[in-house]
Scaffold this active site. Structure first.
Site, PDB file in Angstrom:
ATOM      1  N   CYS A  98       0.856  -1.195   0.000  1.00  0.00           N
ATOM      2  CA  CYS A  98       0.000   0.000   0.000  1.00  0.00           C
ATOM      3  C   CYS A  98       0.886   1.236   0.000  1.00  0.00           C
ATOM      4  O   CYS A  98       1.710   1.408   0.891  1.00  0.00           O
ATOM      5  CB  CYS A  98      -0.892  -0.034   1.229  1.00  0.00           C
ATOM      6  SG  CYS A  98      -1.729   1.513   1.574  1.00  0.00           S
ATOM      7  N   CYS A 102      -3.483   7.494  -2.051  1.00  0.00           N
ATOM      8  CA  CYS A 102      -4.758   7.563  -2.786  1.00  0.00           C
ATOM      9  C   CYS A 102      -5.876   8.150  -1.940  1.00  0.00           C
ATOM     10  O   CYS A 102      -6.782   8.795  -2.467  1.00  0.00           O
ATOM     11  CB  CYS A 102      -5.201   6.184  -3.235  1.00  0.00           C
ATOM     12  SG  CYS A 102      -3.867   5.049  -3.446  1.00  0.00           S
ATOM     13  N   THR A 189      -4.523   4.875   7.127  1.00  0.00           N
ATOM     14  CA  THR A 189      -3.438   4.504   6.218  1.00  0.00           C
ATOM     15  C   THR A 189      -2.498   5.674   5.978  1.00  0.00           C
ATOM     16  O   THR A 189      -2.942   6.758   5.610  1.00  0.00           O
ATOM     17  CB  THR A 189      -4.054   4.040   4.881  1.00  0.00           C
ATOM     18  OG1 THR A 189      -4.824   2.870   5.123  1.00  0.00           O
ATOM     19  CG2 THR A 189      -2.993   3.756   3.854  1.00  0.00           C
ATOM     20  N   GLU A 255      -0.782   1.675   9.265  1.00  0.00           N
ATOM     21  CA  GLU A 255      -2.038   2.262   9.711  1.00  0.00           C
ATOM     22  C   GLU A 255      -1.847   2.754  11.143  1.00  0.00           C
ATOM     23  O   GLU A 255      -0.987   2.239  11.862  1.00  0.00           O
ATOM     24  CB  GLU A 255      -3.183   1.238   9.682  1.00  0.00           C
ATOM     25  CG  GLU A 255      -3.905   1.148   8.343  1.00  0.00           C
ATOM     26  CD  GLU A 255      -3.141   0.377   7.284  1.00  0.00           C
ATOM     27  OE1 GLU A 255      -2.349  -0.511   7.665  1.00  0.00           O
ATOM     28  OE2 GLU A 255      -3.306   0.649   6.081  1.00  0.00           O
ATOM     29  N   HIS A 290     -12.675   5.688  -3.689  1.00  0.00           N
ATOM     30  CA  HIS A 290     -11.657   4.870  -3.037  1.00  0.00           C
ATOM     31  C   HIS A 290     -11.789   3.402  -3.436  1.00  0.00           C
ATOM     32  O   HIS A 290     -10.797   2.674  -3.482  1.00  0.00           O
ATOM     33  CB  HIS A 290     -11.703   5.040  -1.523  1.00  0.00           C
ATOM     34  CG  HIS A 290     -10.410   4.671  -0.874  1.00  0.00           C
ATOM     35  ND1 HIS A 290      -9.185   5.070  -1.359  1.00  0.00           N
ATOM     36  CD2 HIS A 290     -10.124   3.898   0.207  1.00  0.00           C
ATOM     37  CE1 HIS A 290      -8.223   4.577  -0.615  1.00  0.00           C
ATOM     38  NE2 HIS A 290      -8.756   3.845   0.340  1.00  0.00           N
ATOM     39  N   TYR A 294      -8.739   0.768  -5.534  1.00  0.00           N
ATOM     40  CA  TYR A 294      -8.233  -0.587  -5.317  1.00  0.00           C
ATOM     41  C   TYR A 294      -7.703  -1.226  -6.595  1.00  0.00           C
ATOM     42  O   TYR A 294      -7.487  -2.431  -6.666  1.00  0.00           O
ATOM     43  CB  TYR A 294      -9.265  -1.419  -4.545  1.00  0.00           C
ATOM     44  CG  TYR A 294      -9.103  -1.174  -3.058  1.00  0.00           C
ATOM     45  CD1 TYR A 294      -9.283   0.106  -2.544  1.00  0.00           C
ATOM     46  CD2 TYR A 294      -8.679  -2.162  -2.192  1.00  0.00           C
ATOM     47  CE1 TYR A 294      -9.062   0.382  -1.204  1.00  0.00           C
ATOM     48  CE2 TYR A 294      -8.467  -1.894  -0.845  1.00  0.00           C
ATOM     49  CZ  TYR A 294      -8.658  -0.625  -0.362  1.00  0.00           C
ATOM     50  OH  TYR A 294      -8.425  -0.353   0.963  1.00  0.00           O
ATOM     51  N   CYS A 296      -4.839  -0.553  -7.013  1.00  0.00           N
ATOM     52  CA  CYS A 296      -3.523  -0.828  -6.422  1.00  0.00           C
ATOM     53  C   CYS A 296      -3.302  -2.329  -6.248  1.00  0.00           C
ATOM     54  O   CYS A 296      -2.193  -2.832  -6.422  1.00  0.00           O
ATOM     55  CB  CYS A 296      -3.391  -0.123  -5.083  1.00  0.00           C
ATOM     56  SG  CYS A 296      -4.541  -0.735  -3.818  1.00  0.00           S
ATOM     57  N   GLU A 444      -6.757  -5.406   4.026  1.00  0.00           N
ATOM     58  CA  GLU A 444      -7.210  -4.133   3.472  1.00  0.00           C
ATOM     59  C   GLU A 444      -8.104  -4.366   2.256  1.00  0.00           C
ATOM     60  O   GLU A 444      -9.057  -3.620   2.023  1.00  0.00           O
ATOM     61  CB  GLU A 444      -6.010  -3.270   3.096  1.00  0.00           C
ATOM     62  CG  GLU A 444      -6.349  -1.803   3.053  1.00  0.00           C
ATOM     63  CD  GLU A 444      -5.119  -0.940   2.928  1.00  0.00           C
ATOM     64  OE1 GLU A 444      -4.056  -1.453   2.538  1.00  0.00           O
ATOM     65  OE2 GLU A 444      -5.228   0.258   3.211  1.00  0.00           O
TER      66      GLU A 444
HETATM   67 FE1  SF4 Z   1      -3.272   1.784  -0.089  1.00  0.00          FE
HETATM   68 FE2  SF4 Z   1      -4.542   0.833  -2.202  1.00  0.00          FE
HETATM   69 FE3  SF4 Z   1      -5.856   2.288  -0.334  1.00  0.00          FE
HETATM   70 FE4  SF4 Z   1      -4.097   3.403  -2.037  1.00  0.00          FE
HETATM   71  S1  SF4 Z   1      -6.068   2.432  -2.554  1.00  0.00           S
HETATM   72  S2  SF4 Z   1      -4.271   3.789   0.131  1.00  0.00           S
HETATM   73  S3  SF4 Z   1      -2.536   1.812  -2.180  1.00  0.00           S
HETATM   74  S4  SF4 Z   1      -4.910   0.263  -0.096  1.00  0.00           S
HETATM   75 FE    FE Z   2      -7.194   1.575   1.912  1.00  0.00          FE
END
Ligand code: SF4
Ligand code: FE
Length: 480
Positions: A98, A102, A189, A255, A290, A294, A296, A444
């Site tokens: 992570c 974001c 986060t 976190e 958000h 994801y 990510c 997560e």
């Molecule tokens: Fe972390 Fe993914 Fe959330 Fe961005 S979207 S803060 S990389 S978990």
């Molecule tokens: Fe997150």
């Protein structure tokens, strides 16, 4: 735009009140447990300066016309939304964890919609106030922690009926020059890698809960804010010296619980104050953005697939048909996730403020898949890796004169691959599926941006089942 080095230096200037393992952390940036998470955020700065990533990692500000980091940008068209998804995959692949930035981007975009809508209804001045703040964030190239999740206390009670009224963050005093807030935000986060923190309500609010309908921005080291770091499985391996046992030798996430103990917020940093009927809209739009973020996990999935294929080769089983099929299955699942985050961006729309928002139904479907597929990807990676992934002795045993020879002799598989390299790839799979990175890749994926049930509620609200029924009835001759 800041460079990665300037970002690190800017964090050193902050005076954060951080606790971990019962002690105050005096030097946050160099703390070995926290440092990998700072490295991951720094990647968002580093890549923005590379010509090959300029298109994904940067954008032109609609406020100033200046080139800015995309993490501070307000989406101006569908292309921006698609680039955001691609940027998430890129950074997930670069860091294998992570990268934390974001949440702030999603908060800024949600506020660019909701402050505008609030002003239209109430004649308030939140939108111009927000734009002034946004320009500050863009020009300074800041990391913003978007803080939504309250501790929530008794889950069956609304905020104003909680035994402890601070279970949700609230306004405790309204003054001529600003407001005083008290409460906390959990699971934050990247909190201690942030310059700014924007708190938002966590639920739709009713009139009785108006004190809890509050949104504001503060410098992360404002007086009265305390951070208590969350633990991660295997976190103290970072204190052992060496690197092999960490799996991911450079990057991680974190976190924290963020406590606001009677913190003063000046009016020019308040973006919602008791307009309870807009709390739900802010939650819904932020959550949709958000859930798109994801993307990510697709990038982290790329790393896991690469690690599984490599482990197969190091074990000497890469040609086995069932192993090849498992790799195909992993790719199928991962690319299905990619389809979702591209689809919700491609089907985005323009809001009255001019900001482009993702398709909310598809963003929720995407995130719902994310609550499942990384678990199956992890199962397949562990299947391919073999049990050695969790029974391996430590790096110190590999280095010790008494045991090194046995480790070298008995943990060697493919003669072309060193025992150390084999250990490294197995430790990476362990890290992603059981260790510190599993916080990001698995838990997560389950609970971040809302737990699975939150997406199911949104899916049930957003689909038009009556239209589907009409289609079915028409085809079989039932009168509609
Ligand atoms: Fe972390 Fe993914 Fe959330 Fe961005 S979207 S803060 S990389 S978990
Ligand atoms: Fe997150």
């Amino acid at each position: 735009m800041m460079t990665a080095e300037e970002y690190e230096e800017s964090l050193r200037q902050l005076n954060l009140n951080v606790y971990m393992f019962g002690e105050r952390v005096e030097n946050v940036v160099d703390n070995p447990i926290i440092r990998p998470s700072m490295n991951a955020v720094a990647k968002t700065y580093e890549l923005a300066h590379l010509p090959e990533h300029e298109d994904l990692m940067t954008a032109v500000s609609h406020l100033t016309g200046n080139r800015i980091n995309r993490f501070t940008h307000i989406h101006q068209d569908i292309g921006d939304l698609i680039k955001k998804s691609k940027m998430g995959r890129l950074l997930g692949r670069e860091t294998g964890c992570c990268f934390q930035r974001c949440v702030g981007m999603d908060t800024l975009n949600a506020l660019s919609i909701v402050t505008y809508n609030t002003d239209r209804k109430y004649g308030t001045q939140y939108y111009p106030r927000f734009l002034t703040y946004l320009e500050y964030v863009q020009e300074k190239d800041l990391v913003v922690d978007g803080a939504m999740t309250d501790p929530k206390g008794h889950r069956g009670l609304p905020p104003h009926q909680q035994p402890d009224l601070d279970a949700f963050l609230r306004v405790v005093e309204e003054r001529q020059d600003g407001i005083v807030v008290r409460g906390a935000k959990a699971h934050q986060t990247g909190a201690v890698n942030s310059h700014e923190i924007i708190a938002m309500p966590t639920l739709s609010m009713r009139q009785e809960d108006a004190d809890y309908a509050v949104c504001f921005a503060l410098p992360s080291d404002a007086e009265g804010i305390t951070y208590i770091m969350g633990r991660q499985s295997c976190d103290t391996r970072k204190l052992e010296g060496g690197s092999l046992d960490q799996g991911n030798i450079r990057f991680g996430g974190h976190e924290a619980l963020v406590v606001f103990d009677n913190v003063f917020v000046p009016w020019d940093r308040v973006f919602m104050c008791r307009e309870h009927d807009f709390a739900g809209q802010l939650v819904e739009i932020f959550a949709a953005y958000h859930r798109q973020s994801y993307a990510c996990k697709v990038g982290v999935g790329d790393v896991l697939i690469g690690a599984a294929q490599t482990a197969a080769e190091y074990n000497g089983v890469e040609k086995a048909s069932h192993v090849r099929d498992k790799i195909v299955e992993m790719n199928h699942l991962n690319e299905t996730l990619y389809c979702g985050c591209i689809a919700c961006a491609s089907e985005g729309h323009r809001e009255p403020s001019g900001t482009y928002c993702v398709n909310i139904l598809l963003a929720n479907v995407h995130k719902h898949n994310v609550t499942r597929f990384p678990f199956e990807l992890s199962r397949l990676a562990q299947d391919i890796a073999g049990g050695l992934m969790v029974t391996l002795p430590s790096e110190k045993d590999l280095r010790s004169p008494e045991t090194a020879q046995w480790m070298e002799k008995y943990f060697r598989a493919n003669p072309d691959v060193s025992t150390e390299d084999r250990m490294r790839i197995l430790r990476l799979i362990e890290n992603l599926t059981l260790g510190t990175a599993a916080v990001g890749y698995l838990t997560e994926s389950m609970h971040g941006a809302g737990s699975p049930q939150a997406q199911r509620i949104m899916i049930s609200r957003r689909v038009n089942v009556a239209e589907k029924q009409r289609a079915a009835k028409r085809l079989c001759g039932v009168d509609t």
